[in-house]
Scaffold this motif. Structure first.
Motif, PDB file in Angstrom:
ATOM      1  N   ILE A  12      -8.024  -2.399  -4.488  1.00 16.23           N
ATOM      2  CA  ILE A  12      -7.342  -2.010  -3.254  1.00 16.23           C
ATOM      3  C   ILE A  12      -7.726  -0.572  -2.926  1.00 16.23           C
ATOM      4  CG2 ILE A  12      -5.121  -1.696  -2.099  1.00 16.23           C
ATOM      5  CD1 ILE A  12      -5.653  -4.605  -2.912  1.00 16.23           C
ATOM      6  N   THR A  13      -8.133  -0.325  -1.696  1.00 13.98           N
ATOM      7  CA  THR A  13      -8.483   1.034  -1.271  1.00 13.98           C
ATOM      8  C   THR A  13      -7.584   1.463  -0.118  1.00 13.98           C
ATOM      9  OG1 THR A  13     -10.791   0.694  -1.906  1.00 13.98           O
ATOM     10  CG2 THR A  13     -10.319   2.543  -0.436  1.00 13.98           C
ATOM     11  N   ILE A  14      -6.915   2.584  -0.324  1.00 15.85           N
ATOM     12  CA  ILE A  14      -6.069   3.165   0.717  1.00 15.85           C
ATOM     13  C   ILE A  14      -6.722   4.461   1.191  1.00 15.85           C
ATOM     14  CG2 ILE A  14      -3.821   4.208   1.242  1.00 15.85           C
ATOM     15  CD1 ILE A  14      -2.616   2.371  -0.927  1.00 15.85           C
ATOM     16  N   ASN A  15      -6.947   4.551   2.493  1.00 15.51           N
ATOM     17  CA  ASN A  15      -7.514   5.764   3.092  1.00 15.51           C
ATOM     18  C   ASN A  15      -6.456   6.400   3.983  1.00 15.51           C
ATOM     19  OD1 ASN A  15      -8.859   7.739   4.530  1.00 15.51           O
ATOM     20  ND2 ASN A  15     -10.738   6.546   4.745  1.00 15.51           N
ATOM     21  N   VAL A  16      -5.872   7.476   3.507  1.00 20.51           N
ATOM     22  CA  VAL A  16      -4.743   8.105   4.199  1.00 20.51           C
ATOM     23  C   VAL A  16      -5.177   8.761   5.504  1.00 20.51           C
ATOM     24  CG1 VAL A  16      -2.940   9.864   3.977  1.00 20.51           C
ATOM     25  CG2 VAL A  16      -3.503   8.415   2.030  1.00 20.51           C
ATOM     26  N   GLU A  17      -6.444   9.145   5.611  1.00 19.01           N
ATOM     27  CA  GLU A  17      -6.912   9.805   6.834  1.00 19.01           C
ATOM     28  C   GLU A  17      -7.068   8.832   7.995  1.00 19.01           C
ATOM     29  OE1 GLU A  17     -10.510  11.948   5.995  1.00 19.01           O
ATOM     30  OE2 GLU A  17      -9.386  13.765   5.439  1.00 19.01           O
ATOM     31  N   ASN A  18      -7.172   7.544   7.683  1.00 19.82           N
ATOM     32  CA  ASN A  18      -7.346   6.536   8.730  1.00 19.82           C
ATOM     33  C   ASN A  18      -5.978   6.018   9.153  1.00 19.82           C
ATOM     34  OD1 ASN A  18      -8.439   4.715  10.490  1.00 19.82           O
ATOM     35  ND2 ASN A  18      -9.657   3.614   8.980  1.00 19.82           N
ATOM     36  N   ASP A 436       5.372  14.091   2.268  1.00 23.16           N
ATOM     37  CA  ASP A 436       4.235  13.856   1.371  1.00 23.16           C
ATOM     38  C   ASP A 436       4.476  12.593   0.547  1.00 23.16           C
ATOM     39  OD1 ASP A 436       1.807  14.263   0.092  1.00 23.16           O
ATOM     40  OD2 ASP A 436       2.656  15.555  -1.453  1.00 23.16           O
ATOM     41  N   GLN A 437       4.824  11.520   1.261  1.00 18.50           N
ATOM     42  CA  GLN A 437       5.204  10.275   0.596  1.00 18.50           C
ATOM     43  C   GLN A 437       4.275   9.133   1.002  1.00 18.50           C
ATOM     44  OE1 GLN A 437       8.034   9.647  -1.744  1.00 18.50           O
ATOM     45  NE2 GLN A 437       6.369   8.164  -1.972  1.00 18.50           N
ATOM     46  N   LEU A 438       3.628   8.540   0.005  1.00 23.65           N
ATOM     47  CA  LEU A 438       2.781   7.368   0.221  1.00 23.65           C
ATOM     48  C   LEU A 438       3.445   6.152  -0.411  1.00 23.65           C
ATOM     49  CD1 LEU A 438      -0.006   6.037   1.011  1.00 23.65           C
ATOM     50  CD2 LEU A 438      -0.735   6.611  -1.327  1.00 23.65           C
ATOM     51  N   SER A 439       3.535   5.065   0.345  1.00 25.35           N
ATOM     52  CA  SER A 439       4.052   3.813  -0.208  1.00 25.35           C
ATOM     53  C   SER A 439       3.168   2.663   0.257  1.00 25.35           C
ATOM     54  CB  SER A 439       5.507   3.575   0.219  1.00 25.35           C
ATOM     55  OG  SER A 439       5.636   3.618   1.623  1.00 25.35           O
ATOM     56  N   ALA A 440       3.044   1.666  -0.592  1.00 19.81           N
ATOM     57  CA  ALA A 440       2.276   0.464  -0.265  1.00 19.81           C
ATOM     58  C   ALA A 440       3.149  -0.752  -0.552  1.00 19.81           C
ATOM     59  CB  ALA A 440       0.989   0.403  -1.085  1.00 19.81           C
ATOM     60  N   VAL A 441       3.215  -1.667   0.397  1.00 13.74           N
ATOM     61  CA  VAL A 441       4.037  -2.868   0.254  1.00 13.74           C
ATOM     62  C   VAL A 441       3.118  -4.076   0.085  1.00 13.74           C
ATOM     63  CG1 VAL A 441       5.900  -4.257   1.209  1.00 13.74           C
ATOM     64  CG2 VAL A 441       5.751  -1.813   1.793  1.00 13.74           C
ATOM     65  N   PHE A 442       3.289  -4.779  -1.033  1.00 11.99           N
ATOM     66  CA  PHE A 442       2.502  -5.983  -1.316  1.00 11.99           C
ATOM     67  C   PHE A 442       3.395  -7.208  -1.244  1.00 11.99           C
ATOM     68  CE2 PHE A 442       0.020  -2.626  -3.276  1.00 11.99           C
ATOM     69  CZ  PHE A 442      -1.281  -2.966  -2.889  1.00 11.99           C
ATOM     70  N   VAL A 456      -6.809   5.561  -4.018  1.00 13.41           N
ATOM     71  CA  VAL A 456      -6.331   6.296  -2.845  1.00 13.41           C
ATOM     72  C   VAL A 456      -7.325   7.402  -2.494  1.00 13.41           C
ATOM     73  CG1 VAL A 456      -4.451   7.639  -1.841  1.00 13.41           C
ATOM     74  CG2 VAL A 456      -3.940   5.813  -3.477  1.00 13.41           C
ATOM     75  N   ASP A 457      -7.755   7.405  -1.235  1.00 14.58           N
ATOM     76  CA  ASP A 457      -8.688   8.422  -0.756  1.00 14.58           C
ATOM     77  C   ASP A 457      -7.988   9.383   0.199  1.00 14.58           C
ATOM     78  OD1 ASP A 457     -10.755   7.205  -2.135  1.00 14.58           O
ATOM     79  OD2 ASP A 457     -11.351   5.966  -0.420  1.00 14.58           O
ATOM     80  N   HIS A 458      -8.331  10.650   0.119  1.00 14.54           N
ATOM     81  CA  HIS A 458      -7.926  11.673   1.090  1.00 14.54           C
ATOM     82  C   HIS A 458      -6.420  11.866   1.156  1.00 14.54           C
ATOM     83  CE1 HIS A 458     -12.062  11.611   2.315  1.00 14.54           C
ATOM     84  NE2 HIS A 458     -12.001  10.344   2.678  1.00 14.54           N
ATOM     85  N   LEU A 459      -5.753  11.864   0.021  1.00 12.04           N
ATOM     86  CA  LEU A 459      -4.309  12.082   0.024  1.00 12.04           C
ATOM     87  C   LEU A 459      -4.022  13.564  -0.188  1.00 12.04           C
ATOM     88  CD1 LEU A 459      -1.475  10.899   0.139  1.00 12.04           C
ATOM     89  CD2 LEU A 459      -1.565  10.557  -2.329  1.00 12.04           C
ATOM     90  N   PRO A 460      -3.480  14.241   0.831  1.00 11.75           N
ATOM     91  CA  PRO A 460      -3.159  15.656   0.669  1.00 11.75           C
ATOM     92  C   PRO A 460      -1.892  15.842  -0.162  1.00 11.75           C
ATOM     93  CG  PRO A 460      -2.456  14.917   2.829  1.00 11.75           C
ATOM     94  CD  PRO A 460      -3.140  13.749   2.164  1.00 11.75           C
ATOM     95  N   ALA A 465      -4.836  12.028  -9.634  1.00  8.63           N
ATOM     96  CA  ALA A 465      -4.414  10.923 -10.502  1.00  8.63           C
ATOM     97  C   ALA A 465      -3.002  10.505 -10.122  1.00  8.63           C
ATOM     98  CB  ALA A 465      -4.478  11.344 -11.966  1.00  8.63           C
ATOM     99  N   ILE A 466      -2.899   9.539  -9.197  1.00  6.33           N
ATOM    100  CA  ILE A 466      -1.597   9.119  -8.679  1.00  6.33           C
ATOM    101  C   ILE A 466      -0.980   8.063  -9.586  1.00  6.33           C
ATOM    102  CG2 ILE A 466      -0.445   7.981  -6.755  1.00  6.33           C
ATOM    103  CD1 ILE A 466      -2.646   9.115  -4.964  1.00  6.33           C
ATOM    104  N   GLN A 467       0.302   8.244  -9.877  1.00  6.65           N
ATOM    105  CA  GLN A 467       1.077   7.207 -10.566  1.00  6.65           C
ATOM    106  C   GLN A 467       1.920   6.478  -9.513  1.00  6.65           C
ATOM    107  OE1 GLN A 467       2.543   8.639 -14.650  1.00  6.65           O
ATOM    108  NE2 GLN A 467       2.611  10.476 -13.396  1.00  6.65           N
ATOM    109  N   PHE A 468       2.307   5.243  -9.832  1.00  8.06           N
ATOM    110  CA  PHE A 468       3.097   4.457  -8.888  1.00  8.06           C
ATOM    111  C   PHE A 468       4.407   4.012  -9.522  1.00  8.06           C
ATOM    112  CE2 PHE A 468      -1.114   3.789  -6.929  1.00  8.06           C
ATOM    113  CZ  PHE A 468      -0.806   4.113  -5.614  1.00  8.06           C
ATOM    114  N   LYS A 469       5.482   4.169  -8.753  1.00 10.87           N
ATOM    115  CA  LYS A 469       6.792   3.639  -9.136  1.00 10.87           C
ATOM    116  C   LYS A 469       6.995   2.330  -8.370  1.00 10.87           C
ATOM    117  CE  LYS A 469       9.913   5.112 -11.172  1.00 10.87           C
ATOM    118  NZ  LYS A 469      10.461   4.828 -12.523  1.00 10.87           N
ATOM    119  N   PRO A 470       7.089   1.187  -9.076  1.00 10.36           N
ATOM    120  CA  PRO A 470       7.245  -0.103  -8.402  1.00 10.36           C
ATOM    121  C   PRO A 470       8.722  -0.450  -8.138  1.00 10.36           C
ATOM    122  CG  PRO A 470       6.156  -0.308 -10.561  1.00 10.36           C
ATOM    123  CD  PRO A 470       6.843   1.015 -10.511  1.00 10.36           C
TER     124      PRO A 470
END
Length: 504
Positions: A12-18, A436-442, A456-460, A465-470
């Motif tokens: 999975i690729t997330i591009n925050v700039e797009n 500064d919050q990124l979330s992804a819903v599957f 994750v690309d381009h995350l300001p 090294a992002i960790q995820f809380k599910p």
């Protein structure tokens, strides 16, 4: 939640700039049932319902709330609307009567409860003008009234009434951000078992222009929401409808079949193609998603949403779209379903509304229902005072929370590639710059677990090294917080589940 790397892991690729659409919120309606439970239930029970709906700690954290401004059918229409749970009071019962702000006390209790729990976006919506402004004196039309039940000479009075209501609640410190004066104008609503009214395009524009003028006169900055079209197909330009259906027909459901004078279709063209109206309604159109997944055996889920977005883009790239009402109708509607089946069906529909229609807001119909029908987030078997104040949670409630609690107003949907299969795994991502919050819903619609590796690309602001809380909604979990997933590890999405991953 397993983090073991698997051979069939989906990248999975997330591009925050797009960035795509900005999110206004997720909501539901307090119509009808909340007038009952808000005025008849104990404080303890009401607070529990409010927490489930509005709290970001104890519930699903809705960020929008819909308040129904009643037409007064409670007094005039008991023989037509025989179900007391579908009638409504009015703040003003006659042209020469004073306003009675004690009316609709139950809904008002929940309006304040929503505000107290952090809800900031409020929508006032109308199903019928007050009965004293209608041609037949009722809160629904009959065949004799023509294109609309609103008296020609009462259009300005209707605008004044709505502005008075908005001013009152602003003084009560619960200002409405939006006012929706018209609901499902294409339907005929003749002798309906609820409040309702039809309007052709000309009728709609008269109401919008009169209301805009009144709001301007008073300095009220409440935005007009329109048109709450009954279904997506009614939005489409005739050419787009023909392309979608593969025919040379035009949309002809409801009054669009010629039952009553005037035009009842092509709402995108008529609203957003009219520069004056487009500006008044905030470069936005709202519609209901009924019959937008399957219809007469036809799979509409993705093709119809692509058509709506393509049609919208013909009138400008900055246009907003709201999905402003949905529950499950048709042959699948009857019978409560508290299970993951309905939860997944709706979560999938939300996914494609966000990704394909690019909805900025998504709003369920009844927040609480006492019916044996798939129309509630919460259910009750309560009918009248003395009954048990039962509060029955559905899996759908928590599935909606996978979006509403984490995808907050002001966030943008950002690009997510690698999960968009309506029978298997779907994913969408959202970034709120201020927090500064990124979330992804599957949404895993399949019966098999899915393994994903999220890049994750381009995350300001965040470390690379992002960790995820599910947070998991499944047969066994209700938006359950799970252990932190270490950076660069694959994440297992359980079968038949909705999982929100919040970046840490």
């Amino acid at each position: 939640m397993s983090t073991k790397k698997k051979e069939n892991t989906q990248e999975i690729t997330i591009n925050v700039e797009n960035k795509y659409q900005e999110i206004d919120g997720f909501g539901a309606s307090g119509a009808w049932s909340f007038d009952k439970i808000g005025s008849e239930w104990s404080e303890e029970s009401k607070k529990k319902v409010a927490d489930l709906l509005f709290s970001t700690e104890k519930g699903i954290g809705l960020s929008m709330w819909r308040f129904n401004i009643g037409a007064g059918s409670e007094e005039t229409d008991k023989e037509i609307i025989t179900d007391p749970w579908r009638r409504a009071e009015s703040f003003k019962t006659g042209e020469n009567e004073s306003y009675d702000w004690s009316k609709q006390a139950g809904q008002q209790w929940f309006l304040h409860a929503a505000k107290d729990r952090g809800v900031e976006e409020f929508i006032a919506f109308v199903n019928s003008p007050p009965v004293w402004m209608t041609k037949n004196g009722h809160a629904q039309p009959d065949p004799s009234v023509g294109s609309t039940n609103l008296k020609e000479e009462s259009v300005d009075d209707f605008a004044v009434f709505l502005a008075d209501v908005l001013e009152h609640f602003e003084e009560e410190n619960v200002p409405f951000n939006y006012i929706s004066p018209i609901n499902e104008p294409t339907w005929n609503w003749d002798y309906a078992g609820q409040e309702g009214n039809r309007y052709n395009i000309e009728d709609i524009k008269k109401v919008i222009l009169a209301l805009h003028s009144e709001l301007e006169k008073r300095g009220l900055d409440t935005e007009i929401d329109a048109t709450e079209a009954v279904e997506y197909t009614s939005l489409l330009d005739d050419e787009m409808y023909g392309e979608f259906t593969g025919s040379d027909r035009v949309y002809n459901s409801g009054n669009a079949n010629g039952s009553y004078p005037g035009k009842y279709r092509e709402y995108i063209k008529e609203m957003l193609g009219d520069p004056e109206i487009k500006d008044i309604i905030g470069n936005k159109i709202s519609a209901h998603a009924y019959w937008s997944d399957h219809y007469s055996g036809e799979d509409r889920l993705v093709p119809l949403r692509k058509s709506v977005r393509e049609n919208l883009n013909q009138y400008g790239q900055d246009l907003k779209f709201w999905m402003s009402e949905y529950c499950i109708l048709g042959s699948n509607g009857p019978g409560r379903d508290l299970t993951m089946k309905t939860a997944l069906d709706v979560a999938r529909l939300i996914h494609f509304d966000m990704v394909e229609t690019q909805a900025s807001a998504w709003q369920w119909w009844l927040a609480l229902s006492n019916y044996d029908y798939k129309d509630g987030l919460i259910y009750t078997d309560y009918s009248q005072p003395g009954d048990e104040e039962s509060i029955i949670e559905s899996k759908l409630l928590w599935a909606m929370g996978n979006y509403s609690r984490f995808v907050r107003p002001g966030a943008y949907r950002v690009d997510l590639q690698g999960a968009n299969d309506q029978e298997e795994l779907m994913g969408s991502a959202y970034y709120h710059e201020e927090d500064d919050q990124l979330s992804a819903v599957f949404v895993n619609y399949s019966n098999e677990e899915k393994s994903v590796k999220v890049n994750v690309d381009h995350l300001p602001g965040k470390k690379k090294a992002i960790q995820f809380k599910p947070y998991v909604t499944s047969e066994n979990d209700n938006l359950e917080e799970k252990n932190l997933i270490p950076a660069k590890k694959a994440v297992t999405i359980p079968p038949r589940s909705i999982v929100t991953l919040v970046a840490k």
